[in-house]
Design an enzyme around this catalytic site. Sequence first.
Site, PDB file in Angstrom:
ATOM      1  N   ASN A  71       0.871  -1.175   0.000  1.00 45.59           N
ATOM      2  CA  ASN A  71       0.000   0.000   0.000  1.00 45.59           C
ATOM      3  C   ASN A  71       0.907   1.222   0.000  1.00 45.59           C
ATOM      4  O   ASN A  71       1.506   1.555   1.021  1.00 45.59           O
ATOM      5  CB  ASN A  71      -0.899  -0.034   1.249  1.00 45.59           C
ATOM      6  N   TRP A  72       1.003   1.839  -1.161  1.00 49.49           N
ATOM      7  CA  TRP A  72       1.957   2.957  -1.297  1.00 49.49           C
ATOM      8  C   TRP A  72       1.429   4.263  -0.696  1.00 49.49           C
ATOM      9  O   TRP A  72       2.122   5.272  -0.700  1.00 49.49           O
ATOM     10  CB  TRP A  72       2.310   3.163  -2.779  1.00 49.49           C
ATOM     11  N   LYS A  73       0.196   4.251  -0.243  1.00 52.50           N
ATOM     12  CA  LYS A  73      -0.420   5.446   0.369  1.00 52.50           C
ATOM     13  C   LYS A  73      -0.203   6.663  -0.546  1.00 52.50           C
ATOM     14  O   LYS A  73      -0.209   6.494  -1.758  1.00 52.50           O
ATOM     15  CB  LYS A  73       0.113   5.634   1.794  1.00 52.50           C
ATOM     16  N   HIS A  88      -9.582   1.173   5.108  1.00 51.33           N
ATOM     17  CA  HIS A  88      -8.277   1.353   5.766  1.00 51.33           C
ATOM     18  C   HIS A  88      -8.453   2.276   6.975  1.00 51.33           C
ATOM     19  O   HIS A  88      -9.257   3.209   6.939  1.00 51.33           O
ATOM     20  CB  HIS A  88      -7.273   1.940   4.778  1.00 51.33           C
ATOM     21  N   GLU A 130      -6.764   4.646   8.024  1.00 52.00           N
ATOM     22  CA  GLU A 130      -6.550   6.074   7.751  1.00 52.00           C
ATOM     23  C   GLU A 130      -7.822   6.699   7.175  1.00 52.00           C
ATOM     24  O   GLU A 130      -8.138   7.855   7.427  1.00 52.00           O
ATOM     25  CB  GLU A 130      -5.343   6.245   6.812  1.00 52.00           C
ATOM     26  N   GLU A 175      -5.275  -5.008  10.558  1.00 51.35           N
ATOM     27  CA  GLU A 175      -4.260  -3.976  10.759  1.00 51.35           C
ATOM     28  C   GLU A 175      -4.520  -3.274  12.088  1.00 51.35           C
ATOM     29  O   GLU A 175      -5.317  -2.326  12.137  1.00 51.35           O
ATOM     30  CB  GLU A 175      -4.321  -2.951   9.620  1.00 51.35           C
ATOM     31  N   GLY A 185       2.591   2.303  10.900  1.00 57.89           N
ATOM     32  CA  GLY A 185       3.527   3.414  10.768  1.00 57.89           C
ATOM     33  C   GLY A 185       4.223   3.787  12.060  1.00 57.89           C
ATOM     34  O   GLY A 185       4.856   4.838  12.160  1.00 57.89           O
ATOM     35  N   SER A 216       3.542  -2.163  10.299  1.00 62.20           N
ATOM     36  CA  SER A 216       4.997  -2.216  10.490  1.00 62.20           C
ATOM     37  C   SER A 216       5.615  -3.555  10.090  1.00 62.20           C
ATOM     38  O   SER A 216       6.549  -4.023  10.742  1.00 62.20           O
ATOM     39  CB  SER A 216       5.365  -1.851  11.934  1.00 62.20           C
ATOM     40  N   GLY A 237       2.972  -1.140   4.305  1.00 64.58           N
ATOM     41  CA  GLY A 237       2.981   0.287   4.002  1.00 64.58           C
ATOM     42  C   GLY A 237       4.398   0.751   3.697  1.00 64.58           C
ATOM     43  O   GLY A 237       4.919   0.552   2.596  1.00 64.58           O
ATOM     44  N   GLY A 238       5.047   1.332   4.697  1.00 65.98           N
ATOM     45  CA  GLY A 238       6.371   1.938   4.522  1.00 65.98           C
ATOM     46  C   GLY A 238       7.383   1.059   3.804  1.00 65.98           C
ATOM     47  O   GLY A 238       8.121   1.530   2.924  1.00 65.98           O
TER      48      GLY A 238
HETATM   49  P1  13P Z   1       3.105   0.402   7.711  1.00 62.10           P
HETATM   50  O1  13P Z   1       3.617  -0.893   7.113  1.00 62.10           O
HETATM   51  O2  13P Z   1       3.832   1.592   7.239  1.00 62.10           O
HETATM   52  O3  13P Z   1       2.969   0.293   9.199  1.00 62.10           O
HETATM   53  O4  13P Z   1       1.607   0.580   7.133  1.00 62.10           O
HETATM   54  C1  13P Z   1       0.706  -0.455   7.233  1.00 62.10           C
HETATM   55  C2  13P Z   1      -0.501  -0.120   6.453  1.00 62.10           C
HETATM   56  O5  13P Z   1      -1.252   0.764   6.819  1.00 62.10           O
HETATM   57  C3  13P Z   1      -0.758  -0.873   5.218  1.00 62.10           C
HETATM   58  O6  13P Z   1      -2.042  -0.637   4.729  1.00 62.10           O
END
Ligand code: 13P
Length: 252
Positions: free
Chosen positions: A9-11, A95, A97, A167, A173, A213, A234-235
């Site tokens: 997930n590149w956000k 998600h 967020e 999640e 994050g 994470s 994510g990251g």
């Molecule tokens: P991180 O891997 O950066 O914690 O993000 C997880 C995420 O929200 C994937 O959708």
Amino acid sequence: MRRKLVAGNWKMHKTVAEAVALVNELKKELADVTDVDVVVAPVFTALAAVAKAIDGTPLGLAAQNCYPEVTGAFTGEVSPTLLKDVGCRYVIVGHSERRRIFQEADDFINRKVRAVTAEGLQAILCVGETLEERDAGKTFDILAAQIENSLRGISAATMERVIIAYEPVWAIGTGKTATACQAQEAHRFLRELLRKMHGVATAAAIRILYGGSVKADNAAALLSQEDIDGALVGGASLMAADFTPIVKQGRN
Ligand code: 13P
């Protein structure tokens, strides 16, 4: 046996050129990985270019969000129909967020699951508790409510087009990962809940991903758990050097 799925997930990261460069690297690095489904979720503006770059490869394309209508006067929104048109096979919905920043509630997320699956796409439905909820001992109640409300009215047949992502909000994050044990406990709970809702066959077939994470150094422990069928990253999905080893640890 469920096939593992690892999604990035590149956000809100990467220009079109950067997104294409990253998938071109992934195509090379992952050329020999045939036993894990690998999916990337770029920003809307990069979807068309990434779709072109991965055409003919096993890489799958996901959108990070959608609006639950087909077409119409919904300024600024994008429907599953239009996402399918651009080459998406998956859409992330619910998600944390989006729940937190955009106040998306379970009934709206339920409409998105319906819209995505009606289009023949796979919905990656995210659920998870906050730290406050975990500390108050409410994790399972929160997960049950999110699953039951987000999947209301979805038939067992439609569940073939649903993937769950657990999640925990406190692990996103933050660098704090749920331990493999904590994650497995939540995944087992979710599978048992799905068994009660949709029966043994659906519960056995559905993929439940872990997100929060995930990194190269904790992926093996997480992905080896009985009820963890992949990762939503994510990251660590933003660079091929970080993402590739996570995918490779999903191999059987
Ligand atoms: P991180 O891997 O950066 O914690 O993000 C997880 C995420 O929200 C994937 O959708």
